[in-house]
Design a protein around this motif. Structure first.
Motif, mmCIF file in Angstrom:
data_model
loop_
_atom_site.group_PDB
_atom_site.id
_atom_site.type_symbol
_atom_site.label_atom_id
_atom_site.label_comp_id
_atom_site.label_asym_id
_atom_site.label_seq_id
_atom_site.Cartn_x
_atom_site.Cartn_y
_atom_site.Cartn_z
ATOM 1 N N LEU A 1 15.266 44.635 10.995
ATOM 2 C CA LEU A 1 16.464 44.396 10.550
ATOM 3 C C LEU A 1 17.158 43.214 11.245
ATOM 4 C CD1 LEU A 1 18.747 45.389 8.634
ATOM 5 C CD2 LEU A 1 19.518 46.763 10.674
ATOM 6 N N PHE B 1 20.799 41.031 6.223
ATOM 7 C CA PHE B 1 22.051 41.333 5.722
ATOM 8 C C PHE B 1 23.096 40.748 6.123
ATOM 9 C CE2 PHE B 1 24.400 43.320 9.250
ATOM 10 C CZ PHE B 1 23.365 43.401 10.162
ATOM 11 N N SER C 1 20.492 43.170 2.136
ATOM 12 C CA SER C 1 21.708 44.105 2.019
ATOM 13 C C SER C 1 22.929 43.420 1.953
ATOM 14 C CB SER C 1 21.806 45.176 3.098
ATOM 15 O OG SER C 1 20.807 45.935 3.206
ATOM 16 N N GLU D 1 26.143 43.910 3.034
ATOM 17 C CA GLU D 1 26.781 44.900 3.821
ATOM 18 C C GLU D 1 28.204 45.340 3.226
ATOM 19 O OE1 GLU D 1 27.989 43.730 7.671
ATOM 20 O OE2 GLU D 1 27.814 45.814 8.492
ATOM 21 N N ASP D 2 28.612 46.422 3.263
ATOM 22 C CA ASP D 2 29.734 47.041 2.676
ATOM 23 C C ASP D 2 30.066 46.913 1.137
ATOM 24 O OD1 ASP D 2 32.245 48.391 3.269
ATOM 25 O OD2 ASP D 2 33.481 46.831 3.539
ATOM 26 N N ASN E 1 19.142 46.502 -1.253
ATOM 27 C CA ASN E 1 19.753 47.619 -0.743
ATOM 28 C C ASN E 1 21.167 47.727 -0.762
ATOM 29 O OD1 ASN E 1 19.371 50.227 1.115
ATOM 30 N ND2 ASN E 1 20.232 48.937 2.704
ATOM 31 N N PRO F 1 24.200 49.318 0.435
ATOM 32 C CA PRO F 1 25.064 50.111 1.491
ATOM 33 C C PRO F 1 26.349 50.357 1.164
ATOM 34 C CG PRO F 1 24.313 47.977 2.392
ATOM 35 C CD PRO F 1 24.363 47.908 0.922
ATOM 36 N N HIS G 1 21.634 53.326 0.791
ATOM 37 C CA HIS G 1 21.875 53.325 2.417
ATOM 38 C C HIS G 1 23.429 53.961 2.443
ATOM 39 C CE1 HIS G 1 21.342 51.905 6.442
ATOM 40 N NE2 HIS G 1 22.569 52.102 6.624
ATOM 41 N N GLN H 1 26.454 56.206 4.146
ATOM 42 C CA GLN H 1 27.098 56.801 5.450
ATOM 43 C C GLN H 1 27.618 57.905 5.335
ATOM 44 O OE1 GLN H 1 25.084 53.898 7.907
ATOM 45 N NE2 GLN H 1 26.418 55.435 8.724
HETATM 46 C C1 LIG Z 1 22.475 46.824 7.709
HETATM 47 C C2 LIG Z 1 23.168 47.812 6.614
HETATM 48 C C3 LIG Z 1 21.950 48.571 5.699
HETATM 49 C C4 LIG Z 1 23.667 48.830 7.347
HETATM 50 O O1 LIG Z 1 23.372 49.710 8.065
HETATM 51 C C5 LIG Z 1 24.942 49.298 6.808
HETATM 52 O O2 LIG Z 1 25.716 48.339 5.916
HETATM 53 O O3 LIG Z 1 25.420 50.544 6.806
#
Ligand SMILES: CC(C)C(=O)C(=O)O
Length: 247
Positions: A22, A48, A89, A91-92, A117, A119, A152, A154
């Protein structure tokens, strides 16, 4: 060492694991990631950059146009090192403008990304919302039909597994999970929940989806002492929710 040993192991059925590093979208990180994975038989760089308004303005201090340029240049740079498998990715993505996502994803595909990806970085979306985001990305991003779309998710609102399954239902074919859901704050989607949901309901409700995972080994992996110590606690989840409430 992981790249050389695990990344050169060929299973009895011929399967070879992908070893992925990464990296943020800068040359130093990408060089370091490549150094870490290049001796594997199937090396991958995952790069990302943030795409939500709040992250671009306050964290990156970049305009959306600058972010698109950096992302496509860095994906092309990763490819130029000889890495044929590059994941990108935004991100967010869960809080990003969808039209902006289509634009940046179109450009990184042109630059050579092979996996996109998506996320939900702060665990903010609801399953219907995340599933619809994946469907819209697939429908509105030229070239998306030639790459793998990935989740991805959370777990800040306790929805990482539900969101991951909503992504799979809408066409994601790589699902990023962690053993016991271990991860930052309230954690990530849990491998055992996602694998067992697909195993129990994939045929009936997810268009015949299956994973190659032997579920007999999940319990042993999950009970490894180091993983038990790291399991995200309810306390952690509650504190993430109160952070969100404070804004
Ligand atoms: C780097 C990305 C995949 C990440 O961990 C997130 O955005 O949560």
């Amino acid at each position: 060492m992981i790249a050389k040993e695990v990344g050169n192991h060929v299973d009895d059925d011929g399967y070879v694991p992908v070893i992925c590093g990464l990296s943020r979208c800068n040359k130093g990180d990408i060089d370091a990631a490549w150094e870490g994975v290049r001796y594997a038989l199937r090396p991958r760089i995952h790069t990302f950059i943030a795409t939500s308004e709040i992250h671009m303005r306050h964290k990156l201090r970049k305009t959306p146009e600058e972010v698109i340029q950096i992302a496509s240049e860095m994906v092309a740079y990763a490819r130029s090192l000889g890495c044929e498998d590059v994941e990108f990715s935004p991100e967010d993505a869960g809080r990003s403008d969808t039209e902006f996502l289509y634009r940046i994803l179109t450009e990184v595909i042109k630059a050579g990304a092979t996996t996109l990806n998506i996320p939900d970085t702060v665990g903010y979306t609801l399953p219907s919302e995340f599933g619809s985001l994946i469907a819209k990305i697939k429908a509105n991003t030229p070239g998306a039909e030639n790459v793998i779309i990935s989740t991805h998710c959370q777990n800040d609102l306790g929805l990482a597994t539900a969101n991951t399954l909503a992504g799979a239902y809408n066409g994601d074919r790589q699902l990023e999970v962690t053993i016991n859901g271990i991860g930052e704050r309230a954690g990530n989607a849990s491998l055992q929940e996602v694998v067992m949901a697909i195993r129990c309901r994939g045929n009936e409700l997810l268009g015949g989806l299956y994973t190659g995972i032997n579920s007999k080994h999940i319990s042993v992996a999950s009970r490894m002492p180091i993983l038990i110590d790291l399991k995200p606690s309810d306390e952690c989840r509650k504190s993430a929710i109160s952070d969100l409430e404070r804004g």
